[in-house]
Design a protein around this motif. Structure first.
Motif, short mmCIF file in Angstrom:
data_model
loop_
_atom_site.label_atom_id
_atom_site.label_comp_id
_atom_site.label_asym_id
_atom_site.label_seq_id
_atom_site.Cartn_x
_atom_site.Cartn_y
_atom_site.Cartn_z
N ILE A 323 9.18 -32.39 13.05
CA ILE A 323 9.57 -31.15 12.39
C ILE A 323 10.74 -30.55 13.17
CG2 ILE A 323 8.76 -28.97 11.44
CD1 ILE A 323 7.12 -31.43 10.55
N GLY A 324 11.76 -30.08 12.46
CA GLY A 324 12.92 -29.52 13.13
C GLY A 324 13.42 -28.25 12.46
N VAL A 325 14.17 -27.45 13.20
CA VAL A 325 14.80 -26.26 12.64
C VAL A 325 16.30 -26.32 12.93
CG1 VAL A 325 12.75 -24.82 12.86
CG2 VAL A 325 14.41 -24.89 14.74
N LYS A 326 17.05 -25.60 12.11
CA LYS A 326 18.50 -25.52 12.26
C LYS A 326 18.92 -24.08 12.05
CE LYS A 326 22.67 -26.92 9.71
NZ LYS A 326 23.16 -27.76 8.57
N LEU A 327 19.74 -23.56 12.95
CA LEU A 327 20.29 -22.22 12.83
C LEU A 327 21.81 -22.28 12.94
CD1 LEU A 327 17.27 -21.55 13.79
CD2 LEU A 327 18.25 -19.41 14.64
N ARG A 328 22.48 -21.50 12.12
CA ARG A 328 23.92 -21.31 12.27
C ARG A 328 24.15 -19.84 12.59
NH1 ARG A 328 26.22 -23.12 7.54
NH2 ARG A 328 26.67 -25.17 8.43
N TYR A 329 24.69 -19.57 13.76
CA TYR A 329 24.91 -18.20 14.19
C TYR A 329 26.09 -17.58 13.44
CZ TYR A 329 21.74 -19.29 18.06
OH TYR A 329 20.65 -19.65 18.81
N THR A 340 7.90 -33.47 17.72
CA THR A 340 7.14 -34.57 17.14
C THR A 340 5.65 -34.30 17.29
OG1 THR A 340 8.88 -36.18 17.58
CG2 THR A 340 6.67 -37.04 17.20
N LEU A 341 4.94 -34.36 16.16
CA LEU A 341 3.52 -34.05 16.12
C LEU A 341 2.67 -35.26 16.50
CD1 LEU A 341 3.52 -32.13 12.71
CD2 LEU A 341 3.67 -31.16 15.01
N PRO A 342 1.42 -35.04 16.87
CA PRO A 342 0.52 -36.17 17.15
C PRO A 342 0.27 -37.03 15.91
CG PRO A 342 -0.36 -34.12 18.05
CD PRO A 342 0.80 -33.74 17.18
N ALA A 343 0.32 -36.43 14.73
CA ALA A 343 0.08 -37.16 13.49
C ALA A 343 0.91 -36.53 12.39
CB ALA A 343 -1.42 -37.13 13.13
N PRO A 344 1.29 -37.32 11.37
CA PRO A 344 2.13 -36.79 10.29
C PRO A 344 1.38 -35.81 9.40
CG PRO A 344 1.49 -39.04 9.80
CD PRO A 344 1.02 -38.76 11.20
N THR A 345 2.15 -34.96 8.70
CA THR A 345 1.56 -33.95 7.83
C THR A 345 2.46 -33.67 6.64
OG1 THR A 345 0.66 -31.69 7.76
CG2 THR A 345 2.64 -32.04 9.08
N ALA A 346 1.87 -33.09 5.61
CA ALA A 346 2.62 -32.58 4.47
C ALA A 346 2.13 -31.19 4.11
CB ALA A 346 2.49 -33.52 3.26
N GLU A 347 1.40 -30.56 5.03
CA GLU A 347 0.84 -29.24 4.79
C GLU A 347 1.82 -28.15 5.24
OE1 GLU A 347 -1.92 -28.68 3.16
OE2 GLU A 347 -2.10 -30.84 2.90
N ALA A 348 2.01 -27.16 4.37
CA ALA A 348 2.97 -26.10 4.65
C ALA A 348 2.63 -25.34 5.93
CB ALA A 348 3.04 -25.14 3.47
N VAL A 375 11.87 -32.11 7.93
CA VAL A 375 10.77 -33.01 8.29
C VAL A 375 11.30 -34.44 8.27
CG1 VAL A 375 8.47 -33.85 7.70
CG2 VAL A 375 9.04 -31.43 7.35
N SER A 376 11.14 -35.16 9.35
CA SER A 376 11.61 -36.55 9.44
C SER A 376 10.49 -37.43 9.97
CB SER A 376 12.86 -36.64 10.31
OG SER A 376 12.63 -36.15 11.60
N ALA A 377 10.85 -38.68 10.34
CA ALA A 377 9.84 -39.69 10.70
C ALA A 377 8.81 -39.79 9.59
CB ALA A 377 9.19 -39.35 12.04
N LEU A 378 9.30 -40.03 8.38
CA LEU A 378 8.45 -40.02 7.19
C LEU A 378 7.64 -41.30 7.07
CD1 LEU A 378 10.97 -38.55 4.56
CD2 LEU A 378 9.39 -37.34 6.07
#
Length: 399
Positions: A323-329, A340-348, A375-378
């Motif tokens: 999971i990642g975030v991006k900001l433009r100042y 990177t999470l211990p296990a993949p997810t699709a929950e909001a 969200v990557s590493a799909l």
């Protein structure tokens, strides 16, 4: 006319692919054309699609519609697309709407309607698949088609595909057919709108080499600027340059690619199915926001982004682990963080929790203009994985 012999010590391996027939189909001013189906009275006028909080057309008592004008727009939205009449006035996609208003103040301004665009996208792709099923989906308004196994001659086949698209959607498209994807994409743009361009290897000197190098997909503004600084403006000039000069300025790998594409060499196949690498959502604000002063607004925006990504994941049948975030100042500097999470997810909720952890590692003292979540590493949900193990922390602008 330039001959292939004019390039000494260069071979043309593309001759081995002369039997390939690869088409690139590009819908003409797609979003704008869909809107013109809905508002036919705007045909022939400069029309711009884009922006936020753009007023919907209003039906008046006399049966006519009142449309918003570009001159009346205030905000920091950008042009999503424009009709060819607006383009003739210098208004193109990705341009700021305030700048566009200076060039075409009387242009009609319409809000985007992605549901409608996706609907017509599905229609035209289904229509093409009924004739030539070997299709590579490249986005909402373009596809590659491998016509190599089709017995019909190229010209009549291209006409039949174009007519099927028009019958299914009421819209026009442009097609380029060539021995490979590189040339087909260039060709589809040569005779827009509603054009058909068929290219053979022998046509490269006369049709491709005179074009500016920026016409090659993969040569962006930065590379184009560096090439211009070296005195290389056309594809022919790029084809003639010494490899050592390109290697000095671009590195060995990209230099080799530049030389190949300048000569029309491209061995890529039409890929009928590809797995996405990531799924993301982002939004640009009407005004710069601050994590503390605009906490409530940002919390709602942040949650909505995570919910939309979760919906995208479920609809496409994926779960993701990174999971990642991006900001433009406000100064346009971009910062990204991921986890990177211990296990993949699709929950909001899980996506929001992890994205919030990423935000805790981002400087939030200054205002910013864009927020995105990725969200990557799909993977597919039926692939073996353990249970997520999240820990609770306060988010920078959580409720």
């Amino acid at each position: 006319m330039i001959s292939f012999a004019a390039l000494p010590d260069r071979e043309w391996p593309l001759f081995s692919h002369e039997a390939r027939r690869i088409a690139h189909l590009d819908m003409d001013a797609f979003y704008a054309s869909v809107e013109l189906l809905r508002y036919p009275e705007l045909r022939g006028q400069p029309v711009v699609i884009g922006g936020r909080s753009v007023d919907q057309p209003v039906l008046q008592p006399d049966g006519t519609r009142r449309f918003a004008k570009l001159r009346d727009y205030t905000g920091r939205g950008v042009v999503t697309t424009s009709t060819y009449e607006a383009r003739a006035l210098g208004v193109f996609s990705a341009m700021g709407l305030m700048k566009a208003a200076q060039l075409a103040p009387d242009a009609i301004l319409l809000p985007v309607d992605f549901d409608a665009y996706r609907h017509y996208s599905r229609l035209f792709k289904i229509a093409v698949a009924g004739i030539a099923p070997h299709i590579e989906d490249r986005g909402i308004d373009e596809i590659y088609i491998d016509l190599s196994e089709q017995p019909e001659d190229t010209s009549s086949l291209a006409r039949r595909i174009k007519q099927s698209v028009r019958d299914a959607t009421g819209l026009s498209c442009s097609i380029g057919v060539a021995p490979n994807k590189l040339l087909a994409k260039i060709c589809s743009d040569l005779e827009k709108p509603d054009g058909t361009t068929i290219l053979s290897i022998a046509d490269i000197p006369g049709r491709i080499w005179p074009l500016p190098v920026r016409k090659i997909n993969g040569i962006g503004p930065k590379a184009n600027g560096k090439l211009e600084a070296l005195g290389i403006r056309t594809i022919e000039e790029l084809a003639r340059v010494k490899p050592e000069l390109l290697q000095e300025h671009f590195g060995r790998s990209y230099a080799a690619w530049l030389l190949n594409v300048a000569q029309g060499i491209d061995d890529r196949s039409v890929v009928t199915r590809s797995e996405p690498k990531s799924i993301s959502r982002e939004t640009t604000f009407e005004r710069d926001l601050h994590a503390r002063h605009d906490r409530q607004s940002l919390s709602g925006i942040f949650t909505a982004l995570c919910e939309r990504i979760a919906e995208d994941l479920r609809r496409k049948g994926y779960v993701g682990r990174t999971i990642g975030v991006k900001l433009r100042y406000a100064d346009f500097q971009i910062v990204t963080r991921d986890l990177t999470l211990p296990a993949p997810t699709a929950e909001a909720a899980s996506i929001r929790q992890a994205a919030g952890e990423c935000l805790r590692r981002v400087p939030l003292e200054q205002r910013f203009r864009l927020l995105g979540v990725r969200v990557s590493a799909l993977s597919r949900p039926d692939e073996p994985h353990g249970e997520p193990d999240f820990f609770q922390t306060e988010l920078p602008f959580a409720d």
